[in-house]
Design a protein around this motif. Structure first.
Motif, PDB file in Angstrom:
ATOM      1  N   GLY A  25      63.393  34.968   9.807  1.00 58.39           N
ATOM      2  CA  GLY A  25      62.933  36.244  10.365  1.00 58.39           C
ATOM      3  C   GLY A  25      63.275  36.371  11.839  1.00 58.39           C
ATOM      4  O   GLY A  25      63.695  37.425  12.306  1.00 58.39           O
ATOM      5  N   ALA A  26      63.107  35.280  12.582  1.00 54.09           N
ATOM      6  CA  ALA A  26      63.444  35.291  14.010  1.00 54.09           C
ATOM      7  C   ALA A  26      64.939  35.502  14.212  1.00 54.09           C
ATOM      8  O   ALA A  26      65.364  36.254  15.098  1.00 54.09           O
ATOM      9  CB  ALA A  26      62.983  33.997  14.664  1.00 54.09           C
ATOM     10  N   ILE A  27      65.753  34.840  13.381  1.00 51.71           N
ATOM     11  CA  ILE A  27      67.211  34.987  13.502  1.00 51.71           C
ATOM     12  C   ILE A  27      67.637  36.410  13.170  1.00 51.71           C
ATOM     13  O   ILE A  27      68.521  36.973  13.813  1.00 51.71           O
ATOM     14  CB  ILE A  27      67.923  33.957  12.599  1.00 51.71           C
ATOM     15  N   VAL A  28      67.010  37.035  12.194  1.00 52.79           N
ATOM     16  CA  VAL A  28      67.357  38.409  11.809  1.00 52.79           C
ATOM     17  C   VAL A  28      66.857  39.407  12.847  1.00 52.79           C
ATOM     18  O   VAL A  28      67.543  40.367  13.190  1.00 52.79           O
ATOM     19  CB  VAL A  28      66.789  38.735  10.409  1.00 52.79           C
ATOM     20  N   LEU A  29      65.659  39.187  13.365  1.00 49.88           N
ATOM     21  CA  LEU A  29      65.073  40.146  14.304  1.00 49.88           C
ATOM     22  C   LEU A  29      65.645  40.050  15.717  1.00 49.88           C
ATOM     23  O   LEU A  29      65.630  41.040  16.446  1.00 49.88           O
ATOM     24  CB  LEU A  29      63.558  39.969  14.359  1.00 49.88           C
ATOM     25  N   PRO A  31      68.834  39.917  16.946  1.00 46.19           N
ATOM     26  CA  PRO A  31      69.861  40.919  17.272  1.00 46.19           C
ATOM     27  C   PRO A  31      69.295  42.350  17.323  1.00 46.19           C
ATOM     28  O   PRO A  31      69.710  43.151  18.158  1.00 46.19           O
ATOM     29  CB  PRO A  31      70.888  40.789  16.148  1.00 46.19           C
ATOM     30  N   VAL A  32      68.350  42.663  16.461  1.00 39.62           N
ATOM     31  CA  VAL A  32      67.751  44.001  16.465  1.00 39.62           C
ATOM     32  C   VAL A  32      66.999  44.239  17.762  1.00 39.62           C
ATOM     33  O   VAL A  32      67.116  45.296  18.386  1.00 39.62           O
ATOM     34  CB  VAL A  32      66.821  44.179  15.239  1.00 39.62           C
ATOM     35  N   VAL A  33      66.228  43.246  18.189  1.00 39.26           N
ATOM     36  CA  VAL A  33      65.469  43.371  19.437  1.00 39.26           C
ATOM     37  C   VAL A  33      66.421  43.482  20.624  1.00 39.26           C
ATOM     38  O   VAL A  33      66.222  44.305  21.527  1.00 39.26           O
ATOM     39  CB  VAL A  33      64.495  42.183  19.594  1.00 39.26           C
ATOM     40  N   VAL A  34      67.476  42.676  20.630  1.00 36.94           N
ATOM     41  CA  VAL A  34      68.459  42.737  21.723  1.00 36.94           C
ATOM     42  C   VAL A  34      69.126  44.118  21.742  1.00 36.94           C
ATOM     43  O   VAL A  34      69.282  44.724  22.797  1.00 36.94           O
ATOM     44  CB  VAL A  34      69.503  41.606  21.591  1.00 36.94           C
ATOM     45  N   TYR A  35      69.509  44.613  20.573  1.00 36.97           N
ATOM     46  CA  TYR A  35      70.152  45.928  20.515  1.00 36.97           C
ATOM     47  C   TYR A  35      69.215  47.024  20.999  1.00 36.97           C
ATOM     48  O   TYR A  35      69.574  47.826  21.852  1.00 36.97           O
ATOM     49  CB  TYR A  35      70.628  46.234  19.088  1.00 36.97           C
ATOM     50  N   LEU A  36      68.019  47.064  20.451  1.00 41.91           N
ATOM     51  CA  LEU A  36      67.086  48.140  20.802  1.00 41.91           C
ATOM     52  C   LEU A  36      66.550  48.017  22.221  1.00 41.91           C
ATOM     53  O   LEU A  36      66.270  49.023  22.875  1.00 41.91           O
ATOM     54  CB  LEU A  36      65.931  48.178  19.806  1.00 41.91           C
ATOM     55  N   GLY A  37      66.397  46.802  22.694  1.00 47.73           N
ATOM     56  CA  GLY A  37      65.811  46.614  24.010  1.00 47.73           C
ATOM     57  C   GLY A  37      66.807  46.613  25.145  1.00 47.73           C
ATOM     58  O   GLY A  37      66.444  46.909  26.288  1.00 47.73           O
TER      59      GLY A  37
END
Length: 166
Positions: A25-29, A31-37
């Motif tokens: 879950g951490a590995i998947v989330l 990139p999403v957090v980096v992209y959105l943030g």
């Protein structure tokens, strides 16, 4: 009890399967957090800056056109030589975002404006404004449709009204 201690105890209390799911879950989330943030705000700001740059460039070209018109009028009033018709037409075309047009000075102070694949809407708007902006009159002109819808081929000869009057 510190939060780090609680987290450490909670992590050790988990079995291997739960730990793998949390890692996945951490590995998947991540990139999403980096992209959105981080990336998405930068990309949004870039788009806004590009729009602002386009708008400022258009305003600058319009101001150059007005400056050319003002200098032309000032030159008529004071007897000083005015900015050439070619420069006034070039500034006006740039202000109207008609980069497709090429200008060439002819004998007698006339200017030939030619272009292919010129958007008809921009050309029509420019044609209605250019006479007032540059104090010029078209001598002869030709507008022909291109194969692509909304595009035309244009050839216009402009004559300076200030030179005509004197």
């Amino acid at each position: 009890m510190r939060i780090a201690d609680r987290l450490s105890r909670g992590w050790t209390a988990l079995n291997d399967r739960e730990r793998r799911w949390i890692r996945l879950g951490a590995i998947v989330l991540l990139p999403v957090v980096v992209y959105l943030g981080w990336l998405e705000p930068l990309l949004t700001e870039r788009v806004l800056l590009e729009e602002r740059t386009r708008r400022v460039a258009t305003e600058e070209a319009a101001l150059r056109t007005m400056r050319a018109e003002w200098q032309s009028l000032r030159g008529q009033a004071t007897g000083r030589p005015a900015e050439s018709l070619e420069l006034r037409l070039r500034a006006s075309a740039k202000a109207s975002e008609l980069s497709e047009l090429s200008l060439r000075a002819l004998d007698g102070g006339a200017v030939l404006v030619e272009g292919r694949q010129v958007p008809m809407r921009k050309l029509a708007r420019w044609m209605s404004e250019v006479r007032r902006e540059t104090r010029s009159q078209w001598g002869d002109w030709s507008i022909e449709r291109e194969a692509e819808a909304g595009m035309v081929q244009v050839r216009i000869r402009f004559v300076d009204l200030a030179q005509k009057a004197s």
